[in-house]
Design an enzyme around this catalytic site. Structure first.
Site, mmCIF file in Angstrom:
data_model
loop_
_atom_site.group_PDB
_atom_site.id
_atom_site.type_symbol
_atom_site.label_atom_id
_atom_site.label_comp_id
_atom_site.label_asym_id
_atom_site.label_seq_id
_atom_site.Cartn_x
_atom_site.Cartn_y
_atom_site.Cartn_z
ATOM 1 N N SER A 108 0.832 -1.198 0.000
ATOM 2 C CA SER A 108 0.000 0.000 0.000
ATOM 3 C C SER A 108 0.874 1.258 0.000
ATOM 4 O O SER A 108 1.675 1.459 -0.906
ATOM 5 C CB SER A 108 -0.956 -0.040 1.193
ATOM 6 O OG SER A 108 -1.891 1.013 1.124
ATOM 7 N N ASP A 134 -10.245 -3.881 -4.916
ATOM 8 C CA ASP A 134 -9.605 -2.969 -3.958
ATOM 9 C C ASP A 134 -10.436 -1.695 -3.838
ATOM 10 O O ASP A 134 -10.643 -0.976 -4.807
ATOM 11 C CB ASP A 134 -8.182 -2.638 -4.438
ATOM 12 C CG ASP A 134 -7.347 -1.957 -3.368
ATOM 13 O OD1 ASP A 134 -7.890 -1.131 -2.612
ATOM 14 O OD2 ASP A 134 -6.140 -2.248 -3.293
ATOM 15 N N HIS A 142 -8.472 -4.408 -0.367
ATOM 16 C CA HIS A 142 -7.174 -3.779 -0.083
ATOM 17 C C HIS A 142 -6.436 -4.464 1.060
ATOM 18 O O HIS A 142 -5.203 -4.449 1.081
ATOM 19 C CB HIS A 142 -7.394 -2.299 0.260
ATOM 20 C CG HIS A 142 -6.130 -1.502 0.305
ATOM 21 N ND1 HIS A 142 -5.381 -1.225 -0.824
ATOM 22 C CD2 HIS A 142 -5.467 -0.918 1.343
ATOM 23 C CE1 HIS A 142 -4.320 -0.502 -0.487
ATOM 24 N NE2 HIS A 142 -4.344 -0.306 0.810
#
Length: 312
Positions: free
Chosen positions: A189, A257, A286
């Protein structure tokens, strides 16, 4: 919203300096620290790590003399896990202390993963995941907390992200003697932002007179966006950088996501000159990619096949 006070929100939106600074302010979500560094009862053994003194007992680590805290931890660490985990502080070029964690998960591991974790977590929350991951892919794990996260000092910012990973890279190499060609850079991320920047930087380095293969890179749930995608520009305009990475890159992204759109992963793959077969996890969001069986399967294949071909 990111733990901002009413006064801070007013300063941001009533008298904003510029949209990009607003976006940067909202980009970071440091949690309340879940661990703390404490002096070891044995003066010769350095610092220990314990759970922060809060209502819910988070994990605690590496704690000779603090076994009572371990009994209350959410994750029960074995003696072996404690013995193979080091937690210490280093200092970045911007003057912040950076919390670092090194876990010797596999005795004969060839690779060490320099793991830049996602947002809203710190080393205390990630530690049990690191132990499980390293054990399953036969790699040691080195990770660190960004400025303002965990025990790391300072405030989160893009410039501090780059200084933090630089400090972690140098600590890993100097403290443990790990060669660059045996390091895998892993960005999760928001952690993809410093990971890609470091990947470009170290690919240009030469140690002494001998060139070396730049470290391979993994990008999971990539947070690499074009500079102008909305009314509020991304504080991390890094998508242009990925074309400069000369090492193998594995991109992992969930098709559902909800935080970083799947299109970002596709864009990265198209721009990476040495991208290997990506992992698009059908139905994953995610924060749950690691729960899918193909996640570990693809990591093992990346290490045992893709990287083996590079070093052949």
């Amino acid at each position: 919203m990111n733990g901002l006070s009413i006064r801070e929100l007013c300063c941001l939106f009533c008298c904003p300096p510029c949209p990009s600074r607003i976006a940067a302010k909202l980009a970071f979500l440091p949690p309340e620290p879940t661990y703390a560094l404490l002096p070891d009862p044995d003066p010769g053994s350095g610092a220990t790590v314990s759970a922060a003194n809060s209502g819910a007992a988070p994990p605690s680590l590496g704690a000779p003399g603090l076994r009572s805290r371990l009994e209350r931890a959410e994750f029960q660490y074995s003696q072996r896990e404690l013995d193979v985990t080091d937690v210490f502080l280093t200092r970045s070029s911007r003057g912040n202390r950076v919390g670092c964690m090194y876990i010797r998960c596999a005795p004969n591991a060839r690779f060490t993963v320099l793991f830049s974790h996602g947002n809203a977590v710190d080393l205390g929350q990630m530690s049990s995941f690191y132990i499980g991951l390293g054990t399953r892919i036969n790699c040691n794990i080195f990770s660190y907390d960004y400025s303002g996260y965990g025990v790391s000092t300072g405030k989160p910012s893009e410039k501090n992200l780059y200084a933090d990973i630089d400090a972690a890279w140098h600590a890993l190499r100097s403290r443990y003697g790990i060669s660059p060609e045996n390091i895998i850079l892993y960005g999760q991320s928001i952690g993809t932002v410093p990971t890609v920047t470091l990947g470009i930087k170290v690919s240009r380095m030469r140690l002494g007179l001998a060139p070396y293969s730049p470290p391979p890179l993994l990008a999971e749930g990539a947070s690499l966006t074009p500079k102008k995608t909305s009314r509020f520009p991304s504080p991390f305009p890094n998508i242009e950088k990925v074309s400069k990475i000369p090492s193998p890159v594995l991109i992992i992204h969930g098709t559902e996501d909800e935080v970083i759109d799947f299109s970002h992963g596709l864009a990265l793959f198209e721009r990476c000159p040495k991208a290997v077969e990506p992992l698009w996890v059908e139905g994953a969001g995610h924060n749950d990619i690691e729960l899918y069986s193909q996640y570990l399967e693809r990591l093992r294949r990346f290490i045992n096949q893709d990287l083996a071909a590079q070093h052949a």
